[in-house]
Each structure stands twice: as C-alpha cells, then as structure tokens.
Design a protein around this motif. Structure first.
Motif, short mmCIF file in Angstrom:
data_model
loop_
_atom_site.label_atom_id
_atom_site.label_comp_id
_atom_site.label_asym_id
_atom_site.label_seq_id
_atom_site.Cartn_x
_atom_site.Cartn_y
_atom_site.Cartn_z
N SER A 124 0.83 -1.20 0.00
CA SER A 124 0.00 0.00 0.00
C SER A 124 0.87 1.26 0.00
O SER A 124 0.50 2.26 -0.62
CB SER A 124 -0.99 0.00 1.17
OG SER A 124 -0.35 -0.35 2.35
N LEU A 125 2.04 1.17 0.67
CA LEU A 125 2.98 2.30 0.59
C LEU A 125 3.38 2.55 -0.86
O LEU A 125 3.41 3.69 -1.32
CB LEU A 125 4.25 1.98 1.37
CG LEU A 125 4.41 2.48 2.78
CD1 LEU A 125 5.69 1.94 3.37
CD2 LEU A 125 4.43 3.99 2.80
N THR A 126 3.69 1.46 -1.57
CA THR A 126 4.14 1.60 -2.95
C THR A 126 3.04 2.22 -3.81
O THR A 126 3.29 3.14 -4.60
CB THR A 126 4.54 0.23 -3.52
OG1 THR A 126 5.44 -0.38 -2.63
CG2 THR A 126 5.18 0.38 -4.88
N LEU A 127 1.80 1.72 -3.63
CA LEU A 127 0.70 2.23 -4.46
C LEU A 127 0.41 3.69 -4.15
O LEU A 127 0.36 4.53 -5.06
CB LEU A 127 -0.56 1.37 -4.24
CG LEU A 127 -0.48 -0.03 -4.85
CD1 LEU A 127 -1.75 -0.82 -4.56
CD2 LEU A 127 -0.26 0.06 -6.36
N CYS A 128 0.25 4.02 -2.86
CA CYS A 128 -0.06 5.41 -2.50
C CYS A 128 1.10 6.32 -2.90
O CYS A 128 0.88 7.41 -3.45
CB CYS A 128 -0.32 5.54 -1.01
SG CYS A 128 -1.73 4.60 -0.44
N GLY A 129 2.31 5.87 -2.63
CA GLY A 129 3.48 6.68 -2.99
C GLY A 129 3.54 6.93 -4.48
O GLY A 129 3.81 8.04 -4.92
N SER A 130 3.25 5.89 -5.28
CA SER A 130 3.30 6.05 -6.73
C SER A 130 2.26 7.05 -7.19
O SER A 130 2.51 7.84 -8.10
CB SER A 130 3.07 4.71 -7.43
OG SER A 130 4.06 3.81 -7.08
N ALA A 131 1.08 7.00 -6.54
CA ALA A 131 0.02 7.94 -6.93
C ALA A 131 0.48 9.37 -6.66
O ALA A 131 0.38 10.24 -7.54
CB ALA A 131 -1.26 7.64 -6.15
N VAL A 132 1.04 9.61 -5.46
CA VAL A 132 1.54 10.96 -5.15
C VAL A 132 2.64 11.33 -6.14
O VAL A 132 2.69 12.46 -6.66
CB VAL A 132 2.08 11.01 -3.71
CG1 VAL A 132 2.74 12.36 -3.44
CG2 VAL A 132 0.96 10.78 -2.72
N ALA A 133 3.53 10.37 -6.42
CA ALA A 133 4.67 10.64 -7.31
C ALA A 133 4.19 11.02 -8.70
O ALA A 133 4.73 11.93 -9.33
CB ALA A 133 5.58 9.42 -7.38
N LEU A 134 3.16 10.32 -9.17
CA LEU A 134 2.66 10.59 -10.52
C LEU A 134 2.12 12.01 -10.62
O LEU A 134 2.45 12.76 -11.56
CB LEU A 134 1.56 9.58 -10.86
CG LEU A 134 1.27 9.36 -12.32
CD1 LEU A 134 2.50 8.84 -13.02
CD2 LEU A 134 0.12 8.38 -12.49
N VAL A 135 1.32 12.40 -9.61
CA VAL A 135 0.77 13.75 -9.61
C VAL A 135 1.90 14.77 -9.54
O VAL A 135 1.96 15.73 -10.32
CB VAL A 135 -0.20 13.92 -8.42
CG1 VAL A 135 -0.66 15.37 -8.33
CG2 VAL A 135 -1.39 13.00 -8.57
N ALA A 136 2.84 14.54 -8.60
CA ALA A 136 3.93 15.49 -8.41
C ALA A 136 4.77 15.59 -9.69
O ALA A 136 5.18 16.68 -10.09
CB ALA A 136 4.81 15.05 -7.24
N ALA A 137 4.99 14.44 -10.33
CA ALA A 137 5.83 14.43 -11.53
C ALA A 137 5.20 15.27 -12.63
O ALA A 137 5.88 16.07 -13.28
CB ALA A 137 6.05 13.00 -12.01
N PHE A 138 3.90 15.10 -12.84
CA PHE A 138 3.25 15.87 -13.90
C PHE A 138 3.18 17.34 -13.56
O PHE A 138 3.43 18.20 -14.41
CB PHE A 138 1.86 15.30 -14.22
CG PHE A 138 1.92 14.22 -15.25
CD1 PHE A 138 1.98 14.54 -16.59
CD2 PHE A 138 1.98 12.89 -14.88
CE1 PHE A 138 2.07 13.54 -17.56
CE2 PHE A 138 2.08 11.89 -15.83
CZ PHE A 138 2.12 12.21 -17.17
N LEU A 139 2.83 17.65 -12.28
CA LEU A 139 2.76 19.05 -11.89
C LEU A 139 4.12 19.73 -12.11
O LEU A 139 4.22 20.78 -12.74
CB LEU A 139 2.34 19.18 -10.43
CG LEU A 139 0.85 19.00 -10.15
CD1 LEU A 139 0.58 19.18 -8.66
CD2 LEU A 139 0.04 19.99 -10.96
#
Lengths: 220, 219
Positions: B20-35
């Motif tokens: 769940s850390l990996t999934l939630c972290g990836s979600a945050v990372a994806l948003v941060a990366a695009f922003l």
C-alpha cells in the motif's frame, strides 16, 4: 522552535567526522562498483549460456530488491555462516554490490554503442582480441559512459545514510545520536540535509560539465 | 521448533503495508511528476523557479534524510504525520522529483512541428496537451516510470526505520524473536523481487497497449 547557533557550533565537529566516514564509504563503494560492474558486464556477455543467464538473473535480483535489506543480509546473515565483517566493510560491500549492477548496465550499453564496423575493422587489420579491446573498443566506449557513471556516484552518495541502519557511524548516524542525546532534532537533521544538498548540487554541476566535455560528437 | 507459520504471517502483513505504501506513494509521485514536469515548461518564470527548486531539492538530498526531517522536525512546527503518511509523502515527493524530469524530457522530445500544427489548428492549450502532445509523450515516459516505481518500492524499506511495520520492519522483528537471520531476510528479498518483477511486467504490458497503433509512426 528556536534555531540555536551555539548548539550548531557544538555539534559541527562530530558531524564533520561523520561526513568523513560518509565520503570514505562512497569512495570505497564506488571503487567496488566500478570493478564489480565490469565483472557483471563481462559475465553477461559470456559465451557460456549458463554463466550469462545466472549473471543476468543475479543483476536483476539485486536491482529488484532494496539496498537496506541487502545490507541487513550481509550484516546479519553472513556472521551466521562464519563470515564476520566490520560494519563499514559490510556497508561498502553492500552498497558497492548494489551499484555494480547499475554500473554493469552502463558498461553494457557503452560497449554496445561502439559500432559494429569498428569490430570488423579491427578484425580486418588483424588485431588480437586484447588489442581490439584496449586500443579500439574501450577508448571509444568509456568517454560516453563517464557522465552516467558520475550520476550513479551521486546516487550512491545519497544512499550512504542507509549504512546507519547497520551501525556505521556516518553522517546520518552521528546526527541521530546527537539529536537523541540532546533532544534537539531541528539542527542536526537540517544540517545533514544542507550538507547533502550542497555536496550533491556541486557534484551535479560537475556532472553537467562532464556531459558537455564528453558529449557524443554528432557525426551522423 | 519455531512456529514458522506465525512468523511468515507477520511478514505477509508487512508485505501488505509495503504494497500500500508503494501504491499510494506512486500515486503521489505521478501527480507530483506531472505538476512539476509541466511546471518546468511553464511560460511563467515563478512557476518554473518553483518547479526547479522542488526537483533540485528532492533530488539533491537523500530520501532517508528527508524522511527523518519530515518525521522528527515537522512535529516541532505542529505538523504531525503518522509514519505511514510521512512515508507516502516523502516517497511520493522524492520519486516525483525524478519523474518530473522524465515528463519534461518526454514532452520536449515531441517534435516542434506538432506544437506548431496545434497552434495552426487553433487548439487550446489543454486540447494540445491532452490530444496531441501527451499521447505521443506518454509511451516515452513509461519505461522510466516503471523503473521509478521499482525504485519507490525499494525505497519503502527505508520507512521501516521510522517504525512503520512494513516488510523489512517485520523481518527485523522475526529476527529478534527467533534469532534466525537467514529465513526472514531471504523471504523478504524474494518477496521484494517478485513485486518488482510484477511492476516491470505490468508496465511492459501497459506500454504495449498504449503504443498500439503507433507502429510505424515513429522509429
């Protein structure tokens, strides 16, 4: 929360001694990775299928698992098998082994990027295998690799705090023990952050220079 | 005789935390990366400066240092995060900074004519990104995103050091309780390897799916 300069002055010597260990670990680890990467790269190119396959698997395995767990493995499991390593050595081996798999990838692409014609020309002028490597392939393969390798060096530097988990007294561990014994977290943790930021920003600038210096010449 | 079933259960519990850390972290990372990635291409200097600062800061310091800073120093400013929240936040922001460079590189590698054609056709900026640029840039980002997701998975192990009971933490507990080192650590190494293999396979499949129809369009 107040920022206490007096406290900062007090802890700086300890932090610098930690920084020294951090740098030693990075340099030794990098040397290990440079050699280990070459070994992996050569093994993966081996004509013997079994050797090439198992080297590939090992590389994939090491790349797919966390460095921290590998460090634990080296530090806790090997003593049970009768191999007792000092913490710093275990850390250097762990971090070196981990990054040698990344270096192997750089070496591989560097070697593959030397065009086929060069191999054929070397053969045509009757150079031995050793001469081909030393005089033809490596001089062309190595310069483009240098920026990529330097990037991994910076990455390694940033991973060294993990060594604190196996009791190496490097920068992070010094900061933690100073923070714990003085009940002040802001200064030690912030200074560690600043140290890392300054050193890696400087090294990133260095890498940019390397990239310009060793940029592939556009002769297509 | 050690009750291995119970201990393995403990490690499996940890595996779910890691997942769940990996999934939630990836979600945050994806948003941060695009922003941040789009921010670096912005027309506005302020937005660009903000994005560059974010990227350089998170790429410049160690994830471990960031984690400790968020977990130990932020509470002093009255921002208390649970270990899980701190972990997701730091993992996401850290990997997002690396992802931002990927997004920027991929968008910049879309040929200029595509942008010009959009302007000629009077597309809005949103339409240009959504229908023309991103569909071409995304396939270029995916392989690196896959690697970044694996890096994130590997970085979750660090979170065990702020007492979050992920797989690595549980393995340490098993080690402390049984005195056996080989079994717990080998088990989690294998589990981590399986997870990273799954990630890289999944990304590979997705890449195949979204590049369908692009064959022959690019070399």
């Amino acid at each position: 929360m107040e920022w206490d300069w007096e406290f900062v002055r007090q802890i700086l010597p300890d932090l610098f001694s930690g920084l020294k260990i951090t740098i030693i670990a990075t340099v030794l680890g990098a040397a290990f990775a440079a050699v280990g990467g070459l070994v992996f790269a050569i093994l993966r190119r081996s004509g013997n299928r079994a050797v090439a396959r198992s080297a590939s698997f090992l590389v994939e395995f090491i790349r797919g698992t966390p460095l921290l767990v590998q460090l634990y493995f080296i530090f806790y499991v090997l003593p049970d098998l009768g191999i007792r390593l000092p913490a710093l050595l275990a850390g250097v081996i762990g971090i070196g082994l981990h990054y040698s798999t990344y270096a192997a990838e750089v070496y591989r692409s560097g070697i593959e990027n030397v065009s086929r014609g060069q191999w054929e020309a070397a053969k045509a002028v009757n150079l031995s295998v050793r001469q081909t490597w030393v005089h033809i392939i490596l001089p062309q393969a190595i310069p483009p690799m240098i920026p990529a390798l330097a990037n991994y060096l910076i990455a390694m530097f940033k991973e060294t705090p993990l060594l604190s988990a196996i009791t190496v007294l490097e920068l992070m561990n010094q900061a933690k023990s100073l923070a714990n014994s003085n009940y002040r977290y802001v200064e030690p943790m912030t200074i560690v952050g600043v140290f890392f930021l300054v050193i890696s920003l400087i090294s990133v600038m260095g890498v940019r220079m390397l990239e310009v210096r060793f940029a592939p010449k556009d002769d297509r | 005789m050690t009750d291995w079933a119970g201990y393995i259960g403990l490690i499996i519990d940890g595996a779910f935390v890691t997942l769940s850390l990996t999934l939630c972290g990836s979600a945050v990372a994806l948003v941060a990366a695009f922003l941040a990635g789009l921010g670096r291409l912005s027309r506005f200097t302020a937005v660009r400066a903000l994005a560059v600062t974010y990227v350089e800061f998170f790429r410049g310091t160690s994830i471990f240092v960031q984690l400790f800073w968020v977990y130990f120093v932020l509470p002093l400013f009255d921002i208390s995060l649970s270990p899980f929240q701190a972990g997701v936040l730091v993992l996401g922001l850290n990997v997002g900074a690396y992802g931002a460079e990927v997004v920027r590189g991929a968008i910049k590698s879309v040929p200029r004519e595509q942008f010009e054609a959009c302007i000629a056709l009077n597309f809005t900026q949103y339409q240009r990104m959504r229908y023309i640029i991103l569909p071409q840039a995304l396939p270029l980002m995916l392989p690196t995103f896959g690697n970044n997701a694996i890096e994130l998975l590997k970085a979750t192990a660090v979170v065990s050091l702020i007492s979050l009971s992920d797989m690595t933490f549980q393995a340490q507990i098993v080690r402390a309780q049984t005195g056996n080192t080989f079994v717990p650590f080998l088990t989690i190494l294998v589990l981590y390897f399986i997870m990273s293999t799954v990630i890289s396979r999944a990304i590979g499949l997705y890449e195949k799916r979204i590049t369908r129809g692009l064959d022959g369009v690019r070399s």
